[in-house]
Scaffold this motif. Structure first.
Motif, PDB file in Angstrom:
ATOM      1  N   ALA A 113       0.841  -1.204   0.000  1.00 40.34           N
ATOM      2  CA  ALA A 113       0.000   0.000   0.000  1.00 40.34           C
ATOM      3  C   ALA A 113       0.873   1.250   0.000  1.00 40.34           C
ATOM      4  CB  ALA A 113      -0.922  -0.008   1.216  1.00 40.34           C
ATOM      5  N   VAL A 114       2.018   1.156   0.692  1.00 39.74           N
ATOM      6  CA  VAL A 114       2.988   2.249   0.735  1.00 39.74           C
ATOM      7  C   VAL A 114       4.367   1.642   0.553  1.00 39.74           C
ATOM      8  CG1 VAL A 114       4.005   4.087   2.147  1.00 39.74           C
ATOM      9  CG2 VAL A 114       1.556   3.612   2.312  1.00 39.74           C
ATOM     10  N   ARG A 115       5.175   2.257  -0.297  1.00 35.97           N
ATOM     11  CA  ARG A 115       6.536   1.784  -0.539  1.00 35.97           C
ATOM     12  C   ARG A 115       7.491   2.948  -0.382  1.00 35.97           C
ATOM     13  NH1 ARG A 115      11.082   0.315  -0.487  1.00 35.97           N
ATOM     14  NH2 ARG A 115      11.988  -1.310  -1.785  1.00 35.97           N
ATOM     15  N   LEU A 116       8.404   2.883   0.599  1.00 39.43           N
ATOM     16  CA  LEU A 116       9.387   3.934   0.846  1.00 39.43           C
ATOM     17  C   LEU A 116      10.775   3.410   0.535  1.00 39.43           C
ATOM     18  CD1 LEU A 116       8.072   5.115   4.323  1.00 39.43           C
ATOM     19  CD2 LEU A 116       7.696   6.227   2.140  1.00 39.43           C
ATOM     20  N   PHE A 117      11.513   4.120  -0.292  1.00 43.91           N
ATOM     21  CA  PHE A 117      12.902   3.776  -0.584  1.00 43.91           C
ATOM     22  C   PHE A 117      13.793   4.665   0.288  1.00 43.91           C
ATOM     23  CE2 PHE A 117      12.614   0.880  -4.099  1.00 43.91           C
ATOM     24  CZ  PHE A 117      11.350   1.113  -4.616  1.00 43.91           C
ATOM     25  N   CYS A 118      14.139   4.162   1.448  1.00 41.46           N
ATOM     26  CA  CYS A 118      15.009   4.920   2.349  1.00 41.46           C
ATOM     27  C   CYS A 118      15.595   3.983   3.395  1.00 41.46           C
ATOM     28  CB  CYS A 118      14.279   6.078   3.006  1.00 41.46           C
ATOM     29  SG  CYS A 118      13.001   5.627   4.173  1.00 41.46           S
ATOM     30  N   LYS A 119      16.530   4.523   4.159  1.00 40.42           N
ATOM     31  CA  LYS A 119      17.118   3.755   5.257  1.00 40.42           C
ATOM     32  C   LYS A 119      16.116   3.689   6.396  1.00 40.42           C
ATOM     33  CE  LYS A 119      21.878   4.791   4.167  1.00 40.42           C
ATOM     34  NZ  LYS A 119      23.153   5.285   4.664  1.00 40.42           N
ATOM     35  N   THR A 120      16.063   2.550   7.054  1.00 41.92           N
ATOM     36  CA  THR A 120      15.096   2.380   8.134  1.00 41.92           C
ATOM     37  C   THR A 120      15.351   3.355   9.276  1.00 41.92           C
ATOM     38  OG1 THR A 120      16.420   0.588   9.087  1.00 41.92           O
ATOM     39  CG2 THR A 120      14.642  -0.029   7.583  1.00 41.92           C
ATOM     40  N   ASP A 121      16.606   3.681   9.542  1.00 40.53           N
ATOM     41  CA  ASP A 121      16.902   4.630  10.619  1.00 40.53           C
ATOM     42  C   ASP A 121      16.367   6.023  10.302  1.00 40.53           C
ATOM     43  OD1 ASP A 121      18.224   2.836  12.318  1.00 40.53           O
ATOM     44  OD2 ASP A 121      20.067   3.046  11.176  1.00 40.53           O
ATOM     45  N   VAL A 122      16.471   6.414   9.037  1.00 43.36           N
ATOM     46  CA  VAL A 122      15.934   7.713   8.618  1.00 43.36           C
ATOM     47  C   VAL A 122      14.423   7.717   8.787  1.00 43.36           C
ATOM     48  CG1 VAL A 122      15.626   9.273   6.649  1.00 43.36           C
ATOM     49  CG2 VAL A 122      17.837   8.153   7.031  1.00 43.36           C
ATOM     50  N   SER A 151      25.327  10.200   4.487  1.00 41.97           N
ATOM     51  CA  SER A 151      24.562  11.029   5.410  1.00 41.97           C
ATOM     52  C   SER A 151      23.230  11.457   4.792  1.00 41.97           C
ATOM     53  CB  SER A 151      25.378  12.268   5.812  1.00 41.97           C
ATOM     54  OG  SER A 151      25.692  13.023   4.661  1.00 41.97           O
ATOM     55  N   SER A 152      22.808  10.780   3.741  1.00 43.80           N
ATOM     56  CA  SER A 152      21.559  11.111   3.070  1.00 43.80           C
ATOM     57  C   SER A 152      20.376  10.910   3.996  1.00 43.80           C
ATOM     58  CB  SER A 152      21.391  10.225   1.835  1.00 43.80           C
ATOM     59  OG  SER A 152      20.117  10.406   1.290  1.00 43.80           O
ATOM     60  N   ASN A 153      19.486  11.870   4.038  1.00 41.89           N
ATOM     61  CA  ASN A 153      18.286  11.780   4.862  1.00 41.89           C
ATOM     62  C   ASN A 153      17.024  11.821   4.009  1.00 41.89           C
ATOM     63  OD1 ASN A 153      19.607  11.596   7.309  1.00 41.89           O
ATOM     64  ND2 ASN A 153      19.783  13.813   7.504  1.00 41.89           N
ATOM     65  N   ASN A 154      17.087  11.205   2.836  1.00 44.44           N
ATOM     66  CA  ASN A 154      15.955  11.269   1.919  1.00 44.44           C
ATOM     67  C   ASN A 154      15.218   9.946   1.861  1.00 44.44           C
ATOM     68  OD1 ASN A 154      16.668  13.899   1.162  1.00 44.44           O
ATOM     69  ND2 ASN A 154      18.132  13.127  -0.333  1.00 44.44           N
ATOM     70  N   CYS A 155      13.905  10.037   1.770  1.00 40.63           N
ATOM     71  CA  CYS A 155      13.049   8.868   1.527  1.00 40.63           C
ATOM     72  C   CYS A 155      12.314   9.110   0.220  1.00 40.63           C
ATOM     73  CB  CYS A 155      12.005   8.701   2.638  1.00 40.63           C
ATOM     74  SG  CYS A 155      12.650   7.995   4.142  1.00 40.63           S
ATOM     75  N   THR A 156      12.219   8.100  -0.611  1.00 44.20           N
ATOM     76  CA  THR A 156      11.478   8.198  -1.856  1.00 44.20           C
ATOM     77  C   THR A 156      10.266   7.301  -1.763  1.00 44.20           C
ATOM     78  OG1 THR A 156      13.532   8.534  -3.047  1.00 44.20           O
ATOM     79  CG2 THR A 156      11.585   7.926  -4.349  1.00 44.20           C
ATOM     80  N   ILE A 157       9.092   7.885  -1.914  1.00 45.41           N
ATOM     81  CA  ILE A 157       7.834   7.122  -1.828  1.00 45.41           C
ATOM     82  C   ILE A 157       7.416   6.731  -3.242  1.00 45.41           C
ATOM     83  CG2 ILE A 157       5.416   7.201  -1.144  1.00 45.41           C
ATOM     84  CD1 ILE A 157       6.210   9.364   0.892  1.00 45.41           C
ATOM     85  N   SER A 158       7.001   5.480  -3.383  1.00 45.88           N
ATOM     86  CA  SER A 158       6.452   5.057  -4.683  1.00 45.88           C
ATOM     87  C   SER A 158       5.151   4.337  -4.469  1.00 45.88           C
ATOM     88  CB  SER A 158       7.429   4.167  -5.425  1.00 45.88           C
ATOM     89  OG  SER A 158       7.472   2.885  -4.839  1.00 45.88           O
TER      90      SER A 158
END
Length: 158
Positions: A113-122, A151-158
């Motif tokens: 339903a939701v897909r986030l491409f990011c580090k779990t800690d972020v 040090s990237s703090n970005n999440c990409t939602i798809s």
């Protein structure tokens, strides 16, 4: 978490038990069970390995079927049978949903339903901010030891 090779008693730790494993495929941590003195193993399942815990598997199936939401974090969802547990939230219900948070694509991205491409800690840091959670046990937070290159703090939602 460490598990005894003989009595299967789990031993919960507030540190990375993998730090003392000398052979990652053998999984022995160098510590002994407090109940039977058997050797303790980490609970990591590497690619091409079988799941090592019938009791854990039964619990995973049972809880997965009862769940209406599966939040999957930090896994490629390629190790079987573990990868199939989150999809059990779809069994016998029409409103089951899955959320996946991972850097890599997974075989289950299309059903999430939701897909986030990011580090779990972020993701967890942002979630804690949104939920106004300001305190947690920082003695168990080893993110800075693991995350020294990006040090990237970005999440990409798809």
């Amino acid at each position: 978490k460490e598990v005894c090779e003989y009595c299967y008693l789990p031993h919960w730790r507030q540190f990375n038990v993998g730090d003392t494993v000398q052979d990652t495929r053998a999984h022995f941590t160098g510590r002994e069970c407090r109940w039977c003195n058997g050797r303790l193993k980490d609970s990591i399942v590497h690619f091409s390995e079988s799941f090592r815990g019938l009791h854990d598997e039964v619990i995973s199936v049972s809880e997965g079927i009862k769940a209406e939401l599966a939040i999957v974090m930090g896994t490629s969802m390629n190790v079987q049978p573990n990868a199939t547990y989150p999809e059990m939230c779809f069994k016998n219900k029409t409103n089951g949903k899955m959320i996946i948070i991972n850097l890599q694509k997974t075989p289950y991205d299309d059903v999430a339903a939701v897909r986030l491409f990011c580090k779990t800690d972020v993701f967890m840091k942002e979630l804690m901010t949104q939920l106004d959670i300001t305190h947690f046990d920082q003695n168990t937070d080893v993110r800075e030891q693991w995350d020294t290159t990006d040090s990237s703090n970005n999440c990409t939602i798809s």
